[in-house]
Design a protein around this motif. Structure first.
Motif, PDB file in Angstrom:
ATOM      1  N   ARG A   1      -0.635   7.467  -2.852  1.00 46.26           N
ATOM      2  CA  ARG A   1      -1.017   6.763  -1.625  1.00 46.26           C
ATOM      3  C   ARG A   1      -1.772   5.497  -1.980  1.00 46.26           C
ATOM      4  NH1 ARG A   1      -3.288  11.664   1.961  1.00 46.26           N
ATOM      5  NH2 ARG A   1      -1.554  13.063   1.454  1.00 46.26           N
ATOM      6  N   LEU A   2      -1.245   4.387  -1.543  1.00 43.13           N
ATOM      7  CA  LEU A   2      -1.899   3.106  -1.805  1.00 43.13           C
ATOM      8  C   LEU A   2      -2.692   2.704  -0.571  1.00 43.13           C
ATOM      9  CD1 LEU A   2       0.968   1.212  -3.641  1.00 43.13           C
ATOM     10  CD2 LEU A   2      -0.764   2.774  -4.539  1.00 43.13           C
ATOM     11  N   LEU A   3      -3.986   2.513  -0.764  1.00 35.73           N
ATOM     12  CA  LEU A   3      -4.873   2.211   0.365  1.00 35.73           C
ATOM     13  C   LEU A   3      -5.584   0.888   0.131  1.00 35.73           C
ATOM     14  CD1 LEU A   3      -6.468   5.767   0.664  1.00 35.73           C
ATOM     15  CD2 LEU A   3      -4.454   4.883   1.875  1.00 35.73           C
ATOM     16  N   ALA A   4      -5.838   0.198   1.215  1.00 37.61           N
ATOM     17  CA  ALA A   4      -6.545  -1.085   1.125  1.00 37.61           C
ATOM     18  C   ALA A   4      -7.117  -1.428   2.490  1.00 37.61           C
ATOM     19  CB  ALA A   4      -5.608  -2.185   0.636  1.00 37.61           C
ATOM     20  N   SER A   5      -7.715  -2.598   2.578  1.00 37.00           N
ATOM     21  CA  SER A   5      -8.252  -3.061   3.866  1.00 37.00           C
ATOM     22  C   SER A   5      -7.089  -3.391   4.794  1.00 37.00           C
ATOM     23  CB  SER A   5      -9.108  -4.299   3.647  1.00 37.00           C
ATOM     24  OG  SER A   5      -8.281  -5.350   3.194  1.00 37.00           O
ATOM     25  N   SER A   6      -7.423  -3.583   6.088  1.00 37.03           N
ATOM     26  CA  SER A   6      -6.377  -3.895   7.065  1.00 37.03           C
ATOM     27  C   SER A   6      -5.616  -5.159   6.672  1.00 37.03           C
ATOM     28  CB  SER A   6      -7.003  -4.071   8.453  1.00 37.03           C
ATOM     29  OG  SER A   6      -7.969  -5.102   8.390  1.00 37.03           O
ATOM     30  N   ARG A   7      -6.323  -6.064   5.960  1.00 36.16           N
ATOM     31  CA  ARG A   7      -5.715  -7.320   5.541  1.00 36.16           C
ATOM     32  C   ARG A   7      -4.501  -7.097   4.637  1.00 36.16           C
ATOM     33  NH1 ARG A   7      -8.197 -10.377   1.614  1.00 36.16           N
ATOM     34  NH2 ARG A   7      -9.767  -8.748   1.698  1.00 36.16           N
ATOM     35  N   SER A   8      -4.565  -6.075   3.790  1.00 34.71           N
ATOM     36  CA  SER A   8      -3.474  -5.839   2.849  1.00 34.71           C
ATOM     37  C   SER A   8      -2.502  -4.751   3.315  1.00 34.71           C
ATOM     38  CB  SER A   8      -4.044  -5.437   1.484  1.00 34.71           C
ATOM     39  OG  SER A   8      -4.754  -6.507   0.924  1.00 34.71           O
ATOM     40  N   ALA A   9      -2.848  -4.059   4.412  1.00 38.35           N
ATOM     41  CA  ALA A   9      -1.983  -2.976   4.890  1.00 38.35           C
ATOM     42  C   ALA A   9      -0.603  -3.539   5.224  1.00 38.35           C
ATOM     43  CB  ALA A   9      -2.611  -2.322   6.116  1.00 38.35           C
ATOM     44  N   GLY A  10       0.431  -2.780   4.888  1.00 40.55           N
ATOM     45  CA  GLY A  10       1.790  -3.222   5.161  1.00 40.55           C
ATOM     46  C   GLY A  10       2.455  -3.899   3.972  1.00 40.55           C
ATOM     47  N   LYS A  11       1.641  -4.386   3.016  1.00 41.51           N
ATOM     48  CA  LYS A  11       2.224  -4.972   1.801  1.00 41.51           C
ATOM     49  C   LYS A  11       2.986  -3.906   1.032  1.00 41.51           C
ATOM     50  CE  LYS A  11      -1.024  -8.705   0.639  1.00 41.51           C
ATOM     51  NZ  LYS A  11      -2.101  -9.136  -0.253  1.00 41.51           N
ATOM     52  N   LYS A  12       3.979  -4.331   0.276  1.00 41.61           N
ATOM     53  CA  LYS A  12       4.735  -3.382  -0.563  1.00 41.61           C
ATOM     54  C   LYS A  12       4.372  -3.630  -2.023  1.00 41.61           C
ATOM     55  CE  LYS A  12       7.827  -1.615   2.560  1.00 41.61           C
ATOM     56  NZ  LYS A  12       8.717  -2.524   3.277  1.00 41.61           N
ATOM     57  N   VAL A  13       4.126  -2.565  -2.751  1.00 41.72           N
ATOM     58  CA  VAL A  13       3.756  -2.653  -4.165  1.00 41.72           C
ATOM     59  C   VAL A  13       4.715  -1.786  -4.956  1.00 41.72           C
ATOM     60  CG1 VAL A  13       1.935  -2.073  -5.829  1.00 41.72           C
ATOM     61  CG2 VAL A  13       1.318  -3.108  -3.638  1.00 41.72           C
ATOM     62  N   ARG A  14       5.159  -2.246  -6.106  1.00 39.10           N
ATOM     63  CA  ARG A  14       6.106  -1.476  -6.919  1.00 39.10           C
ATOM     64  C   ARG A  14       5.374  -0.426  -7.748  1.00 39.10           C
ATOM     65  NH1 ARG A  14      11.150  -3.140  -6.636  1.00 39.10           N
ATOM     66  NH2 ARG A  14      11.890  -1.763  -8.283  1.00 39.10           N
TER      67      ARG A  14
END
Lengths: 341, 341
Positions: free
Chosen positions: A36-49
């Protein structure tokens, strides 16, 4: 080797350290059941490989830790303070890379090469030490064990990546401006939240964190306090001067130590050489010594310029380099996680 | 104030230090009767500006020193060895900026703020100390006088201009290459005449001169030996680690000292403040401390980050910055020359 699979959360997944945590989990074949990749709302929705697949970053919330076995935190101290108790409440073990819990007596402060045995004493949170401390204590450990350690005087040459990806970008942009004869934009260095910012490109700034009352910086006092805690030995005297230099990745340290017992230089070299996690690069006559450009991207701690002091009979000088994003942060955190599974 | 006019020769007039010597002679209104610019055959015929006029560079030869009162040498050790005796034979006093004569017992090694009284003891040659030594001893002098000085542990952050104008160009070009993602050309750093060259841009190299038998570099041992000679006190213990960093101009030093007598921090600050040639920039809470980018182009030695050690009761830490081409070389040489006229 890890013995079972774990559900892993990475908080701060899009930051400089978070990215290296993911690369480490891949490289070290960490047994990830679910990520599970978690971050602030600013980064939510980004895709990470991760392992060839795209994983979407979710906004961090207490509920996001439900079912998580191991949570790796590197999103800043206040974020850790807010979410670590929530993650622990839901059964996760938190490996925290910020300064939030390091000196908490209930929280083990771990560098596996030094005090892996302490990992089991956690009550839900395990702290990853400061980058400049980690590489130093790895180098100090064989000396501590074989000769005893009286005191340490260290001066650091710290890379800007210790302040995150934006600081690396700032060094890059300022260097470009200097080469083009333009005025540099100064927004981050030496400490983002402080009022004054200085150019780091082609400069050296003797401040890596906020000031403490005694005239040392917090970064310097972290090296003092964390070293004692990691060794579980308050008798080790540490004096630090922490300096930012225009290096992107890789902290260097000029270390002077006074040992408790007499030593031969060859015994010291042998002690370094036999220590897992240390690579000895020590042949000045052939110009072999560690440098940050060479250490960048490597998991180990590099030691060189080993020489007997000419003033103090039990004095020893050496030079320690490591990638501050790897052994100084991500690698150490993933090594702790390996001990947990 | 100088009392008479002198015929001045500058040997190495087209080098990084030579150029700064000329600017210093201008700025300090040195009483130049006649100026002779000398260099190797390669630079002979070049024109150099001095006080608004073009002066032609002549090829250095023994005869060129006829009638010269003061000869300022900065063209490398072997050039000094060849020409200094010739200049002296012809009645000149040589102020030599190379390592050739520094440890010669017949040659005074001078930093005017520390041992101006020794200047009169010369037998034709006066040596200018190494750049990293000069700025350190200027800062040590008030401590030595007021509290006594037991030992010094110093780590340096040295600018590439210590290796000359070509090294400054190399840092520039390597930085450009790195920004463009190209392979850097490595021809000079860390030591031109040694076989291996490393990138200095975005790196730190723990070698500033050739190796000595004891595992220290010559640069490090210069700081040890020259400090004792300048103070005329072999009891001062000095340990140095000399490191090259990607800075163009301005050496920085992280200095730890153990004083002989107890001290209050305010007494130390006062001692620095009252010393001619030192500018105290010491207010960490307001982010005031010396940095090489700020010290470049200035004649003084800048001191900051002054703090009492937390380990040793008579330990003191501070940070010293100076322009290595100015106080570390040209300014100090011209100051010596001022004492001669």
């Amino acid at each position: 080797m890890p013995s079972k699979e774990a559900t892993v959360a990475v908080l701060g997944a899009t930051g400089a350290v978070g990215e290296q945590i993911l690369r480490n989990l891949e490289r070290r074949s960490f047994p990830v059941k679910e990520l599970r990749l978690l971050a602030s709302s600013r980064s939510a929705g980004k895709k990470v490989r991760f392992k060839g697949e795209e994983v979407e970053v979710q906004q961090a919330s207490p509920e996001a830790f439900k079912g998580v076995d191991i949570a790796l935190f590197s999103a800043g101290g206040s974020v850790s303070e807010a979410f670590a108790p929530e993650a622990v409440k839901r059964g996760a073990v938190v490996v925290d890379n910020t300064n939030a819990f390091r000196m908490d007596p209930k929280v083990p402060l771990i560098v596996p090469e030094v005090n892996a045995a302490e990992i089991g004493n956690h009550q839900g949170i395990i702290a990853n030490p400061n980058c400049s401390t980690i590489q130093m204590v790895v180098a100090l450990k064989p000396l501590y064990d074989r000769f005893g350690l009286d005191r340490v005087i260290v001066s650091t040459y710290q890379a800007v990546s210790g302040s995150g990806a934006a600081a690396m970008e700032e060094l890059w942009e300022q260097s470009r401006s200097a080469l083009e004869g333009k005025e540099a934009v100064k927004e981050i260095m030496p400490v983002g939240k402080l009022p004054r910012h200085y150019q780091i490109a082609f400069n050296a700034i003797p401040q890596c964190d906020v000031a403490e009352e005694n005239g040392f910086t917090l970064e310097e006092m972290k090296m003092v306090r964390e070293t004692k805690k990691i060794f579980g030995d308050d008798s080790i005297g540490v004096t630090a001067t922490c300096v930012r230099v225009p290096v992107s990745r890789g902290h260097s340290e000029s270390v002077y130590v006074e040992l408790e017992r007499d030593f031969q230089l060859e015994e010291v070299r042998e002690a370094f050489q036999q220590t897992e996690g240390i690579i000895l690069q020590d042949d000045l006559h052939r110009q072999v010594y560690p440098m940050p450009l060479e250490a960048a991207g490597r998991d180990e701690v590099f030691v060189g310029r080993v020489r007997k002091d000419t003033v103090h009979p039990r004095g020893l000088n050496f030079w320690v380099v490591a990638d501050n994003l790897l052994k100084g942060a991500a690698t150490n955190a993933v090594q702790i996680a390996e001990h947990l599974v």
